[in-house]
Design a protein around this motif. Sequence first.
Motif, PDB file in Angstrom:
ATOM      1  N   ALA A 282      -3.066  10.505  -3.379  1.00  0.00           N
ATOM      2  CA  ALA A 282      -3.258   9.590  -4.510  1.00  0.00           C
ATOM      3  C   ALA A 282      -2.097   8.636  -4.714  1.00  0.00           C
ATOM      4  CB  ALA A 282      -3.473  10.402  -5.794  1.00  0.00           C
ATOM      5  N   GLU A 283      -0.990   8.885  -4.029  1.00  0.00           N
ATOM      6  CA  GLU A 283       0.256   8.138  -4.268  1.00  0.00           C
ATOM      7  C   GLU A 283       0.077   6.624  -4.214  1.00  0.00           C
ATOM      8  OE1 GLU A 283       4.656   7.556  -2.122  1.00  0.00           O
ATOM      9  OE2 GLU A 283       3.120   8.841  -1.216  1.00  0.00           O
ATOM     10  N   ARG A 284      -0.495   6.111  -3.148  1.00  0.00           N
ATOM     11  CA  ARG A 284      -0.572   4.670  -2.954  1.00  0.00           C
ATOM     12  C   ARG A 284      -1.459   4.002  -4.009  1.00  0.00           C
ATOM     13  NH1 ARG A 284       3.034   2.047  -1.544  1.00  0.00           N
ATOM     14  NH2 ARG A 284       2.571   1.077  -3.522  1.00  0.00           N
ATOM     15  N   ILE A 285      -2.583   4.625  -4.315  1.00  0.00           N
ATOM     16  CA  ILE A 285      -3.489   4.047  -5.306  1.00  0.00           C
ATOM     17  C   ILE A 285      -2.846   4.060  -6.691  1.00  0.00           C
ATOM     18  CG2 ILE A 285      -5.719   4.290  -6.454  1.00  0.00           C
ATOM     19  CD1 ILE A 285      -5.743   3.238  -3.503  1.00  0.00           C
ATOM     20  N   GLY A 286      -2.246   5.185  -7.064  1.00  0.00           N
ATOM     21  CA  GLY A 286      -1.567   5.250  -8.352  1.00  0.00           C
ATOM     22  C   GLY A 286      -0.475   4.206  -8.458  1.00  0.00           C
ATOM     23  N   LEU A 287       0.318   4.063  -7.394  1.00  0.00           N
ATOM     24  CA  LEU A 287       1.389   3.073  -7.398  1.00  0.00           C
ATOM     25  C   LEU A 287       0.851   1.650  -7.440  1.00  0.00           C
ATOM     26  CD1 LEU A 287       4.007   4.485  -4.851  1.00  0.00           C
ATOM     27  CD2 LEU A 287       4.365   4.047  -7.289  1.00  0.00           C
ATOM     28  N   ASN A 288      -0.177   1.352  -6.648  1.00  0.00           N
ATOM     29  CA  ASN A 288      -0.710  -0.004  -6.626  1.00  0.00           C
ATOM     30  C   ASN A 288      -1.091  -0.468  -8.025  1.00  0.00           C
ATOM     31  OD1 ASN A 288      -0.420  -0.236  -3.880  1.00  0.00           O
ATOM     32  ND2 ASN A 288      -2.577   0.104  -3.395  1.00  0.00           N
ATOM     33  N   PHE A 289      -1.780   0.383  -8.766  1.00  0.00           N
ATOM     34  CA  PHE A 289      -2.228   0.005 -10.106  1.00  0.00           C
ATOM     35  C   PHE A 289      -1.065  -0.128 -11.079  1.00  0.00           C
ATOM     36  CE2 PHE A 289      -6.538   1.761  -8.912  1.00  0.00           C
ATOM     37  CZ  PHE A 289      -7.214   0.555  -9.040  1.00  0.00           C
ATOM     38  N   VAL A 290      -0.185   0.863 -11.114  1.00  0.00           N
ATOM     39  CA  VAL A 290       0.888   0.841 -12.111  1.00  0.00           C
ATOM     40  C   VAL A 290       1.914  -0.255 -11.785  1.00  0.00           C
ATOM     41  CG1 VAL A 290       2.521   2.515 -11.106  1.00  0.00           C
ATOM     42  CG2 VAL A 290       2.228   2.391 -13.588  1.00  0.00           C
ATOM     43  N   GLN A 291       2.106  -0.555 -10.516  1.00  0.00           N
ATOM     44  CA  GLN A 291       3.016  -1.640 -10.151  1.00  0.00           C
ATOM     45  C   GLN A 291       2.470  -2.989 -10.610  1.00  0.00           C
ATOM     46  OE1 GLN A 291       3.263  -0.671  -5.878  1.00  0.00           O
ATOM     47  NE2 GLN A 291       5.465  -0.518  -6.112  1.00  0.00           N
TER      48      GLN A 291
ATOM     49  N   ALA B  94      -1.094 -17.862 -15.421  1.00  0.00           N
ATOM     50  CA  ALA B  94      -0.116 -17.221 -14.532  1.00  0.00           C
ATOM     51  C   ALA B  94       0.109 -15.757 -14.867  1.00  0.00           C
ATOM     52  CB  ALA B  94       1.215 -17.970 -14.603  1.00  0.00           C
ATOM     53  N   LEU B  95      -0.211 -15.327 -16.077  1.00  0.00           N
ATOM     54  CA  LEU B  95       0.017 -13.932 -16.451  1.00  0.00           C
ATOM     55  C   LEU B  95      -0.688 -12.978 -15.503  1.00  0.00           C
ATOM     56  CD1 LEU B  95      -0.397 -14.025 -20.349  1.00  0.00           C
ATOM     57  CD2 LEU B  95       1.704 -14.263 -18.994  1.00  0.00           C
ATOM     58  N   THR B  96      -1.843 -13.390 -14.995  1.00  0.00           N
ATOM     59  CA  THR B  96      -2.606 -12.510 -14.120  1.00  0.00           C
ATOM     60  C   THR B  96      -2.791 -13.063 -12.702  1.00  0.00           C
ATOM     61  OG1 THR B  96      -4.658 -13.453 -15.036  1.00  0.00           O
ATOM     62  CG2 THR B  96      -3.866 -11.383 -15.993  1.00  0.00           C
ATOM     63  N   HIS B  97      -2.765 -14.394 -12.536  1.00  0.00           N
ATOM     64  CA  HIS B  97      -3.055 -14.881 -11.177  1.00  0.00           C
ATOM     65  C   HIS B  97      -1.812 -15.181 -10.354  1.00  0.00           C
ATOM     66  CE1 HIS B  97      -2.000 -19.127 -11.532  1.00  0.00           C
ATOM     67  NE2 HIS B  97      -2.793 -19.306 -12.554  1.00  0.00           N
ATOM     68  N   SER B  98      -0.633 -15.182 -10.965  1.00  0.00           N
ATOM     69  CA  SER B  98       0.571 -15.494 -10.198  1.00  0.00           C
ATOM     70  C   SER B  98       1.665 -14.446 -10.379  1.00  0.00           C
ATOM     71  CB  SER B  98       1.124 -16.868 -10.627  1.00  0.00           C
ATOM     72  OG  SER B  98       0.196 -17.890 -10.369  1.00  0.00           O
ATOM     73  N   VAL B  99       1.273 -13.255 -10.745  1.00  0.00           N
ATOM     74  CA  VAL B  99       2.247 -12.199 -11.031  1.00  0.00           C
ATOM     75  C   VAL B  99       2.612 -11.445  -9.763  1.00  0.00           C
ATOM     76  CG1 VAL B  99       0.531 -10.415 -11.503  1.00  0.00           C
ATOM     77  CG2 VAL B  99       2.743 -10.337 -12.679  1.00  0.00           C
ATOM     78  N   HIS B 100       3.839 -10.897  -9.718  1.00  0.00           N
ATOM     79  CA  HIS B 100       4.201 -10.024  -8.603  1.00  0.00           C
ATOM     80  C   HIS B 100       4.286  -8.591  -9.120  1.00  0.00           C
ATOM     81  CE1 HIS B 100       8.396  -9.807 -10.056  1.00  0.00           C
ATOM     82  NE2 HIS B 100       8.526  -8.772  -9.242  1.00  0.00           N
ATOM     83  N   SER B 101       3.870  -7.668  -8.287  1.00  0.00           N
ATOM     84  CA  SER B 101       3.920  -6.260  -8.657  1.00  0.00           C
ATOM     85  C   SER B 101       5.366  -5.796  -8.726  1.00  0.00           C
ATOM     86  CB  SER B 101       3.157  -5.414  -7.633  1.00  0.00           C
ATOM     87  OG  SER B 101       1.787  -5.749  -7.628  1.00  0.00           O
ATOM     88  N   LEU B 102       5.667  -4.987  -9.737  1.00  0.00           N
ATOM     89  CA  LEU B 102       7.019  -4.465  -9.862  1.00  0.00           C
ATOM     90  C   LEU B 102       7.308  -3.445  -8.762  1.00  0.00           C
ATOM     91  CD1 LEU B 102       7.980  -3.870 -13.590  1.00  0.00           C
ATOM     92  CD2 LEU B 102       8.344  -5.869 -12.161  1.00  0.00           C
ATOM     93  N   ASP B 103       8.563  -3.316  -8.435  1.00  0.00           N
ATOM     94  CA  ASP B 103       8.977  -2.372  -7.408  1.00  0.00           C
ATOM     95  C   ASP B 103       9.204  -1.010  -8.059  1.00  0.00           C
ATOM     96  OD1 ASP B 103       9.886  -1.122  -5.165  1.00  0.00           O
ATOM     97  OD2 ASP B 103      11.717  -2.317  -4.938  1.00  0.00           O
ATOM     98  N   LEU B 104       8.211  -0.155  -7.949  1.00  0.00           N
ATOM     99  CA  LEU B 104       8.291   1.217  -8.434  1.00  0.00           C
ATOM    100  C   LEU B 104       8.045   2.141  -7.246  1.00  0.00           C
ATOM    101  CD1 LEU B 104       5.985   0.867 -11.603  1.00  0.00           C
ATOM    102  CD2 LEU B 104       8.443   0.413 -11.447  1.00  0.00           C
TER     103      LEU B 104
END
Length: 294
Positions: free
Chosen positions: A96-105, A266-276
Amino acid sequence: MLTRHSIDTVVRAALDEDAPWGDLTSEMLIPSAATATAALVAREPGVFSGSAVFESAFRQTNAAITVTLQVADGDAFAAGDTLAVVSGSARGILQAERIGLNFVQRMSGIATLTAAYVAEAEGTSARIVDTRKTTPGLRVLERHAVRDGGGHNHRFSLSDAVMAKDNHLAILTAGGLDVTTALRQVRERLSHTTHLEVEVDRIDQIEPVVSAGVDTIMLDNFSPADLRTGVALVAGRAIVEASGGVNLQTVGSIAATGVDVISVGALTHSVHSLDLGLDVVITPPPASVDLPIV
Protein backbone atom coordinates in the motif's frame (compact mmCIF):
# COMPACT_ATOMS: atom_id res chain seq x y z
CA MET A 1 -17.94 16.47 0.76
CA LEU A 2 -15.20 13.96 1.49
CA THR A 3 -16.86 10.79 2.80
CA ARG A 4 -15.46 7.38 3.63
CA HIS A 5 -17.31 5.95 0.63
CA SER A 6 -15.82 8.50 -1.77
CA ILE A 7 -12.35 7.98 -0.32
CA ASP A 8 -12.50 4.19 -0.45
CA THR A 9 -13.84 4.22 -4.03
CA VAL A 10 -10.94 6.29 -5.34
CA VAL A 11 -8.33 4.43 -3.29
CA ARG A 12 -9.69 1.01 -4.25
CA ALA A 13 -9.35 1.86 -7.94
CA ALA A 14 -5.75 2.99 -7.37
CA LEU A 15 -4.87 -0.15 -5.41
CA ASP A 16 -6.38 -2.37 -8.11
CA GLU A 17 -4.40 -0.53 -10.76
CA ASP A 18 -1.12 -0.85 -8.85
CA ALA A 19 -1.42 -4.47 -7.70
CA PRO A 20 -4.11 -6.18 -9.80
CA TRP A 21 -2.92 -9.67 -8.80
CA GLY A 22 -1.02 -8.80 -5.62
CA ASP A 23 2.49 -7.57 -4.89
CA LEU A 24 4.73 -10.21 -6.46
CA THR A 25 7.96 -8.74 -5.04
CA SER A 26 6.78 -8.73 -1.42
CA GLU A 27 5.21 -12.17 -1.78
CA MET A 28 8.54 -13.56 -2.99
CA LEU A 29 10.83 -11.74 -0.54
CA ILE A 30 8.86 -11.09 2.65
CA PRO A 31 7.61 -13.87 4.96
CA SER A 32 3.83 -13.81 5.28
CA ALA A 33 4.00 -13.51 9.07
CA ALA A 34 6.52 -10.65 9.08
CA THR A 35 5.45 -7.38 10.67
CA ALA A 36 6.91 -3.90 10.36
CA THR A 37 6.56 -0.33 11.54
CA ALA A 38 7.08 2.60 9.16
CA ALA A 39 7.07 6.37 9.69
CA LEU A 40 5.64 8.93 7.27
CA VAL A 41 8.37 11.58 7.36
CA ALA A 42 8.41 15.03 5.75
CA ARG A 43 11.41 15.81 3.57
CA GLU A 44 10.27 19.43 3.19
CA PRO A 45 7.94 21.79 5.10
CA GLY A 46 4.27 22.09 4.23
CA VAL A 47 0.64 21.77 5.25
CA PHE A 48 -0.75 18.29 5.80
CA SER A 49 -3.75 16.90 3.95
CA GLY A 50 -5.05 13.43 3.12
CA SER A 51 -4.94 11.59 6.44
CA ALA A 52 -8.11 9.57 5.77
CA VAL A 53 -6.98 8.76 2.22
CA PHE A 54 -3.55 7.63 3.45
CA GLU A 55 -5.19 5.43 6.10
CA SER A 56 -7.60 3.93 3.56
CA ALA A 57 -4.76 2.62 1.37
CA PHE A 58 -3.41 0.50 4.23
CA ARG A 59 -6.80 -0.50 5.71
CA GLN A 60 -8.08 -1.75 2.34
CA THR A 61 -4.87 -3.70 1.76
CA ASN A 62 -4.84 -5.33 5.20
CA ALA A 63 -7.47 -4.40 7.78
CA ALA A 64 -5.11 -5.25 10.65
CA ILE A 65 -2.65 -2.49 9.74
CA THR A 66 -2.87 0.53 12.04
CA VAL A 67 -2.14 4.14 11.09
CA THR A 68 -1.43 6.51 13.97
CA LEU A 69 -1.45 10.16 12.96
CA GLN A 70 0.97 12.62 14.50
CA VAL A 71 -0.60 15.67 12.81
CA ALA A 72 -4.11 16.58 11.62
CA ASP A 73 -5.29 17.77 8.23
CA GLY A 74 -4.56 21.48 7.95
CA ASP A 75 -1.57 21.38 10.32
CA ALA A 76 1.73 22.91 9.25
CA PHE A 77 4.86 20.79 9.57
CA ALA A 78 8.62 21.13 9.19
CA ALA A 79 11.13 19.05 7.28
CA GLY A 80 12.04 16.01 9.34
CA ASP A 81 8.72 15.82 11.18
CA THR A 82 7.03 12.45 11.56
CA LEU A 83 3.46 12.83 10.29
CA ALA A 84 2.13 9.30 10.89
CA VAL A 85 3.25 5.85 12.01
CA VAL A 86 2.08 2.69 10.22
CA SER A 87 2.28 -0.73 11.90
CA GLY A 88 1.26 -4.25 10.94
CA SER A 89 1.79 -6.75 8.15
CA ALA A 90 5.07 -6.03 6.38
CA ARG A 91 3.66 -7.26 3.07
CA GLY A 92 0.60 -5.08 3.43
CA ILE A 93 2.60 -1.97 4.29
CA LEU A 94 4.89 -2.45 1.31
CA GLN A 95 1.98 -3.09 -1.05
CA ALA A 96 0.00 0.00 0.00
CA GLU A 97 3.01 2.29 0.43
CA ARG A 98 3.12 3.87 -3.03
CA ILE A 99 -0.62 4.50 -3.28
CA GLY A 100 -0.82 5.98 0.21
CA LEU A 101 2.15 8.22 -0.52
CA ASN A 102 0.90 9.31 -3.94
CA PHE A 103 -2.35 10.61 -2.48
CA VAL A 104 -0.97 12.25 0.65
CA GLN A 105 1.91 13.86 -1.25
CA ARG A 106 -0.41 15.43 -3.82
CA MET A 107 -3.05 16.52 -1.33
CA SER A 108 -0.43 18.03 0.97
CA GLY A 109 1.09 19.81 -2.03
CA ILE A 110 -2.29 21.37 -2.82
CA ALA A 111 -2.88 22.36 0.80
CA THR A 112 0.60 23.89 1.01
CA LEU A 113 0.19 25.94 -2.17
CA THR A 114 -3.28 27.07 -1.13
CA ALA A 115 -1.94 28.23 2.24
CA ALA A 116 0.66 30.35 0.42
CA TYR A 117 -2.07 32.08 -1.62
CA VAL A 118 -4.22 32.60 1.47
CA ALA A 119 -1.24 34.19 3.25
CA GLU A 120 -0.72 36.62 0.37
CA ALA A 121 -4.37 37.73 0.62
CA GLU A 122 -4.28 38.11 4.41
CA GLY A 123 -5.72 41.38 5.67
CA THR A 124 -8.24 41.64 2.82
CA SER A 125 -11.78 40.31 2.50
CA ALA A 126 -10.94 38.18 -0.54
CA ARG A 127 -11.49 34.42 -0.47
CA ILE A 128 -9.11 32.16 -2.34
CA VAL A 129 -11.10 29.51 -4.23
CA ASP A 130 -10.31 26.63 -6.56
CA THR A 131 -11.69 25.86 -10.02
CA ARG A 132 -12.81 22.81 -11.99
CA LYS A 133 -9.23 22.37 -13.27
CA THR A 134 -8.78 19.23 -11.20
CA THR A 135 -7.41 15.77 -11.97
CA PRO A 136 -10.27 13.72 -13.46
CA GLY A 137 -11.64 11.36 -10.83
CA LEU A 138 -9.78 13.06 -7.97
CA ARG A 139 -11.81 16.28 -7.62
CA VAL A 140 -13.32 15.39 -4.25
CA LEU A 141 -9.84 14.77 -2.81
CA GLU A 142 -8.24 17.85 -4.34
CA ARG A 143 -11.10 20.11 -3.26
CA HIS A 144 -10.71 18.80 0.31
CA ALA A 145 -7.00 19.63 0.18
CA VAL A 146 -7.80 23.21 -0.84
CA ARG A 147 -9.94 23.57 2.29
CA ASP A 148 -7.14 22.10 4.41
CA GLY A 149 -4.93 24.89 3.10
CA GLY A 150 -7.40 27.54 4.20
CA GLY A 151 -9.03 28.07 0.80
CA HIS A 152 -12.62 27.63 -0.34
CA ASN A 153 -14.37 25.70 -3.09
CA HIS A 154 -16.06 27.00 -6.23
CA ARG A 155 -18.99 25.05 -7.72
CA PHE A 156 -18.18 21.36 -7.59
CA SER A 157 -19.54 20.47 -11.03
CA LEU A 158 -21.49 21.76 -14.01
CA SER A 159 -24.67 20.59 -12.27
CA ASP A 160 -24.30 22.85 -9.24
CA ALA A 161 -24.77 26.39 -10.55
CA VAL A 162 -25.31 28.46 -13.68
CA MET A 163 -22.05 30.05 -14.79
CA ALA A 164 -22.29 31.86 -18.11
CA LYS A 165 -19.08 32.60 -19.98
CA ASP A 166 -18.47 34.44 -23.26
CA ASN A 167 -19.51 31.55 -25.51
CA HIS A 168 -22.70 30.99 -23.53
CA LEU A 169 -23.60 34.67 -23.84
CA ALA A 170 -22.82 34.75 -27.56
CA ILE A 171 -25.28 31.92 -28.20
CA LEU A 172 -27.81 33.25 -25.69
CA THR A 173 -28.00 36.66 -27.40
CA ALA A 174 -27.76 35.37 -30.99
CA GLY A 175 -31.51 35.83 -31.44
CA GLY A 176 -31.27 39.56 -30.95
CA LEU A 177 -31.91 39.90 -27.20
CA ASP A 178 -29.63 42.23 -25.28
CA VAL A 179 -27.55 40.67 -22.47
CA THR A 180 -29.61 42.18 -19.65
CA THR A 181 -32.93 40.92 -21.01
CA ALA A 182 -31.53 37.51 -21.83
CA LEU A 183 -30.06 37.08 -18.35
CA ARG A 184 -33.26 38.28 -16.68
CA GLN A 185 -35.15 35.57 -18.53
CA VAL A 186 -32.61 33.02 -17.29
CA ARG A 187 -33.00 34.33 -13.74
CA GLU A 188 -36.80 33.97 -13.97
CA ARG A 189 -36.49 30.32 -15.01
CA LEU A 190 -34.11 29.41 -12.19
CA SER A 191 -35.17 28.33 -8.75
CA HIS A 192 -34.42 30.77 -5.95
CA THR A 193 -31.76 28.37 -4.62
CA THR A 194 -29.71 28.24 -7.83
CA HIS A 195 -26.71 30.55 -8.06
CA LEU A 196 -26.21 32.59 -11.25
CA GLU A 197 -22.71 33.77 -12.14
CA VAL A 198 -21.66 35.59 -15.31
CA GLU A 199 -18.17 36.26 -16.66
CA VAL A 200 -17.19 39.55 -18.30
CA ASP A 201 -13.88 40.68 -19.78
CA ARG A 202 -14.53 44.41 -20.30
CA ILE A 203 -15.65 47.19 -17.98
CA ASP A 204 -18.52 48.21 -20.26
CA GLN A 205 -20.08 44.74 -19.83
CA ILE A 206 -20.41 45.10 -16.06
CA GLU A 207 -23.55 47.26 -15.79
CA PRO A 208 -25.68 45.29 -18.29
CA VAL A 209 -24.83 42.05 -16.44
CA VAL A 210 -25.29 43.35 -12.89
CA SER A 211 -28.58 44.99 -13.88
CA ALA A 212 -29.95 41.54 -14.72
CA GLY A 213 -29.83 40.53 -11.04
CA VAL A 214 -26.94 38.03 -11.17
CA ASP A 215 -25.51 36.65 -7.93
CA THR A 216 -21.84 36.82 -8.92
CA ILE A 217 -19.97 38.65 -11.64
CA MET A 218 -16.56 37.34 -12.66
CA LEU A 219 -14.07 39.94 -13.88
CA ASP A 220 -11.77 37.94 -16.11
CA ASN A 221 -8.20 39.09 -16.74
CA PHE A 222 -8.80 42.60 -15.43
CA SER A 223 -5.83 44.69 -14.30
CA PRO A 224 -5.78 45.71 -10.62
CA ALA A 225 -6.84 49.23 -11.62
CA ASP A 226 -9.77 47.92 -13.65
CA LEU A 227 -10.72 45.55 -10.82
CA ARG A 228 -11.02 48.55 -8.50
CA THR A 229 -13.20 50.28 -11.06
CA GLY A 230 -15.30 47.16 -11.44
CA VAL A 231 -15.80 46.76 -7.70
CA ALA A 232 -16.96 50.39 -7.52
CA LEU A 233 -19.40 49.91 -10.43
CA VAL A 234 -20.91 46.76 -8.94
CA ALA A 235 -21.31 48.66 -5.65
CA GLY A 236 -22.34 45.64 -3.61
CA ARG A 237 -25.10 44.49 -5.97
CA ALA A 238 -23.34 41.17 -6.61
CA ILE A 239 -20.38 39.14 -5.42
CA VAL A 240 -17.28 40.17 -7.38
CA GLU A 241 -14.90 37.41 -8.44
CA ALA A 242 -11.49 37.99 -10.00
CA SER A 243 -10.05 35.39 -12.35
CA GLY A 244 -7.10 35.12 -14.71
CA GLY A 245 -3.51 36.25 -14.29
CA VAL A 246 -3.47 35.10 -10.68
CA ASN A 247 -0.20 33.85 -9.23
CA LEU A 248 1.70 34.25 -5.96
CA GLN A 249 3.26 37.49 -7.21
CA THR A 250 -0.06 39.10 -8.24
CA VAL A 251 -2.64 37.70 -5.82
CA GLY A 252 -1.88 40.24 -3.08
CA SER A 253 -2.50 43.23 -5.34
CA ILE A 254 -5.65 41.60 -6.73
CA ALA A 255 -6.99 40.95 -3.22
CA ALA A 256 -6.34 44.59 -2.29
CA THR A 257 -8.74 45.82 -4.98
CA GLY A 258 -11.76 44.87 -2.88
CA VAL A 259 -12.92 41.80 -4.80
CA ASP A 260 -14.78 39.16 -2.80
CA VAL A 261 -13.41 36.02 -4.45
CA ILE A 262 -10.21 35.14 -6.31
CA SER A 263 -10.36 31.90 -8.29
CA VAL A 264 -7.01 30.17 -8.83
CA GLY A 265 -6.74 27.24 -11.22
CA ALA A 266 -3.10 26.73 -10.26
CA LEU A 267 -4.12 25.35 -6.86
CA THR A 268 -4.91 22.03 -8.48
CA HIS A 269 -3.56 22.04 -12.04
CA SER A 270 -0.03 23.35 -11.46
CA VAL A 271 0.83 21.96 -8.04
CA HIS A 272 3.82 19.76 -7.22
CA SER A 273 3.54 16.86 -4.82
CA LEU A 274 5.35 17.34 -1.54
CA ASP A 275 8.36 15.19 -0.80
CA LEU A 276 7.19 12.79 1.90
CA GLY A 277 8.70 9.38 2.57
CA LEU A 278 7.62 6.20 4.30
CA ASP A 279 10.65 4.93 6.22
CA VAL A 280 10.64 1.48 7.80
CA VAL A 281 11.67 1.75 11.43
CA ILE A 282 14.28 -0.87 12.28
CA THR A 283 14.21 -1.92 15.91
CA PRO A 284 17.66 -3.18 16.96
CA PRO A 285 17.77 -6.58 18.65
CA PRO A 286 18.39 -6.55 22.40
CA ALA A 287 22.04 -6.42 23.44
CA SER A 288 23.55 -9.79 24.22
CA VAL A 289 24.07 -10.59 27.87
CA ASP A 290 27.05 -12.62 29.05
CA LEU A 291 25.70 -15.33 31.31
CA PRO A 292 27.88 -16.74 34.06
CA ILE A 293 29.33 -20.15 33.45
CA VAL A 294 27.85 -22.65 35.84
